[in-house]
Scaffold this motif. Sequence first.
Motif, mmCIF file in Angstrom:
data_model
loop_
_atom_site.group_PDB
_atom_site.id
_atom_site.type_symbol
_atom_site.label_atom_id
_atom_site.label_comp_id
_atom_site.label_asym_id
_atom_site.label_seq_id
_atom_site.Cartn_x
_atom_site.Cartn_y
_atom_site.Cartn_z
ATOM 1 N N SER A 1 1.070 -1.073 -0.247
ATOM 2 C CA SER A 1 -0.313 -0.142 -0.063
ATOM 3 C C SER A 1 0.760 1.058 0.184
ATOM 4 N N ALA A 2 0.568 2.310 -0.413
ATOM 5 C CA ALA A 2 1.205 3.550 -0.779
ATOM 6 C C ALA A 2 1.709 3.760 1.344
ATOM 7 N N SER A 3 1.056 3.458 2.310
ATOM 8 C CA SER A 3 1.427 4.085 3.609
ATOM 9 C C SER A 3 2.866 2.928 3.819
ATOM 10 N N GLN A 4 2.296 1.778 3.697
ATOM 11 C CA GLN A 4 3.514 0.897 3.213
ATOM 12 C C GLN A 4 4.897 1.502 3.077
ATOM 13 N N LEU A 5 4.646 1.693 1.541
ATOM 14 C CA LEU A 5 5.880 1.818 1.134
ATOM 15 C C LEU A 5 6.352 3.281 1.921
ATOM 16 N N ALA A 6 5.478 3.859 2.312
ATOM 17 C CA ALA A 6 5.678 5.566 2.165
ATOM 18 C C ALA A 6 7.273 5.064 4.125
ATOM 19 N N SER A 7 6.641 3.857 4.964
ATOM 20 C CA SER A 7 6.949 4.245 5.952
ATOM 21 C C SER A 7 8.252 3.168 5.403
ATOM 22 N N PHE A 8 8.170 2.462 4.050
ATOM 23 C CA PHE A 8 10.167 1.347 4.356
ATOM 24 C C PHE A 8 10.819 3.300 4.006
ATOM 25 N N GLU A 9 10.494 3.447 2.873
ATOM 26 C CA GLU A 9 11.164 5.076 1.852
ATOM 27 C C GLU A 9 11.657 5.345 3.348
ATOM 28 N N ARG A 10 10.588 6.310 3.651
ATOM 29 C CA ARG A 10 10.707 6.939 4.810
ATOM 30 C C ARG A 10 12.666 6.562 6.271
ATOM 31 N N ARG A 11 11.905 5.520 6.781
ATOM 32 C CA ARG A 11 13.227 3.975 7.541
ATOM 33 C C ARG A 11 14.237 3.412 6.580
ATOM 34 N N CYS A 12 14.384 4.037 5.276
ATOM 35 C CA CYS A 12 15.850 4.298 3.995
ATOM 36 C C CYS A 12 16.181 4.998 4.218
ATOM 37 N N GLN A 13 15.224 6.393 4.445
ATOM 38 C CA GLN A 13 16.222 7.650 4.041
ATOM 39 C C GLN A 13 16.209 7.448 5.680
ATOM 40 N N ALA A 14 15.745 7.472 6.494
ATOM 41 C CA ALA A 14 16.533 7.776 8.239
ATOM 42 C C ALA A 14 17.622 6.965 8.657
#
Length: 738
Positions: free
Chosen positions: A138-151
Amino acid sequence: MRIIILSFLALCINFSFSYAGKEKCKLKYLEGDWYGEFSNYTGPSLLMRMSITETKGCEVKGEFLWSDYYNTKTVFSGSVDEGYLIIKEDRIEQGRYLSISTNSYRFKIQPGDTIIGTSYHDEEEIASFKIIRAAALSASQLASFERRCQANKEKYGVATIGDNADISLAEIVEKQQEFMSTIEVGFSSKYTGTISYGKVDLPMVSYFVPGGYSYMEMTFQGMKLINAQNPDYSWTFDSSDKEIIKHPVDTVLLGEASNNMGLIQNAFLDCLDNGYKAGALKDADLDGKAAYRIKLVSPDGKDVQVYYFDKDTFYLIREEKGFGLTVYLEHKVFGGVPMCTHSIDYSAIEDTRTLVLETMEKDPEVNMELFYIPEDFDGKIIEGVEELSPTNLANQEFEAGNYERAIELYSKAIEFNSYDDFLYYQRGVCRYNLGKYYPAIGDLERAIELNPDEADYLNYRGLCKYALGDYNQANEDFKYATELDSTFARAYYNRAYTQFSLRQSDSALFNLNKAIEYNPENPNYYHDRAVLMLQKNESTEAINNYMMALNLGYEDHAALKNKLGVAYFQMDAYDSAGHYFEQALQDDPKNFQYQKNLANSFFYKGEYDQGLKQFKIAQKLNAEDDELINNMGLCYYYMEDYDQAVACYNKAIEINKRNPSYYSNLAFAYSGLYKYQEAIGSLTSSLEYYAEAPGVYVERGKLYKLQNDRFAACQDFKKAADLGLDEAQQLLDQNCDF
């Protein structure tokens, strides 16, 4: 004449399964990004992003991003083998050092949006992973993964590894030696600054004096934390508990403070002095800063350290040791040597530590009493003991099998952190191991409440319910565990065991097969499937599975070989049965059951002399086994040594008076000696324990007839005929008027 023999081969019940997939090379569906968790069996789970950039035939290429592991990226290649894609990492492209040469990742070729697989190191299973196609998130799941990668990218930076550097190791060593040669000796030093652990800032002051004296004091909310060393001992103090922990000087926590070095050191040169050898020397880029990257390997090959040096200044700017990582951000020349005044230590198991030095002072006034335990200290001094956290102590007791003590310590740890699901889980496992199933279920339910996605929590709750006899509810827990983790072999196995208890043998077989599909190297699974096959009278399949278990290293070789003998025995293959019974005895020569089984294999082949010889060996191991002595009597009977047969049968009856077969066998032996009255008495005793045996009535009737007791003979023939024996009806018609 029919001889009655008791059963003698015992089997143990367990289960298992196997799967062989066909090789498929339709790999186009794998291209793109996949996100998920890499569940290390000995450490925390890691975010895993797999990007497959190329598929060609049965081969793939791509990269892993290990975001949680210091923003590390590796390049891999893989190929299909027997229906599984096997991936191996080729090189590290970015981030912290990883030992990748013996790593491999394995998952089944099974088109879909989810991949479940297993990771291996030196061919040992070390982790599992479950990843999902990015497009299926889902968009929220993908965004969560990407935020973790960026952090993680912002936290650890980007350390890109390039090609071989155009500089030699000697040039780097020379520059570092030049730095160290300018150290001024013979002076004391003082440093002030801040040490931060996570979000906690601790003001710090440190003193170093030539000769091995060091002192570091940190304060937190008015409390003091002290680490100090003198030439005789080192000590630590936490003012919150009024205890000082005293250590021999060689276990000092701060490291050596001799030679006026203070915080100055050069670990790179120290490694080379200790025999470390240089590996590849590469160009690198640290967040835009050009650097040289060099890998050092210890003489025994067990330790690898990596150092990065700024290309312009040759200052050390990054260091990789153990599982940690240190980044050196700012430097200032002090005592003739460039010192880092701002560093960050990252660790896989501890909070991030940041050191910022604000002042550095040469030859300050130093009170030498600082380095010694205060004379007026009124607390407790503990010699050579370092206090561990309740959780660490609990884990030690758990590993040692001291579950009662571990429960106490986990309970104490829960007081400090009542939202840690793993603590409840561990305490629940302790209680399960102690047979305290209801309290264990309470702990496991709390763990599940806090973390409902952990399959092993459901698995252990199922084990507790199974132990309590609640098979239906246990089955549901194991089922849910496999839904959370469809590769969870142990949960499939436990579910199969439970279904067997529920007499659902087909379902048990299905789940055992799933267990072997996801863990085909477990010999116990094949062993248990063999047992199930024997119960289904599929002896050939049982033998094949026993052989698989044996080849995979089943722990109890002797027992397994005995069971192979049992399987062959059930097929009437007595030569093969005897072969495996003999092998079992080679591994365990004092095992009575194996010896008795070997003797019986000779008996059933008709080799009564050999059977008798083996029975006598078995009798030395257990002289009170009535079944064994009865079978010895049978050997004597078939060898026409009726006196010895009578002696054996009487001995068997003496041990077990309630077995009707022994009386019947004794009657046949008496008949061989023409002692018909004694034979009639034995058959009568047999009928006292089992009155519904038509064959015994017929045999007694025949003996009555030999004694010319026609009335008694006809009575027995009629009784046998009434019980449905055709031979008795014929005897009745031939010899009797009624």
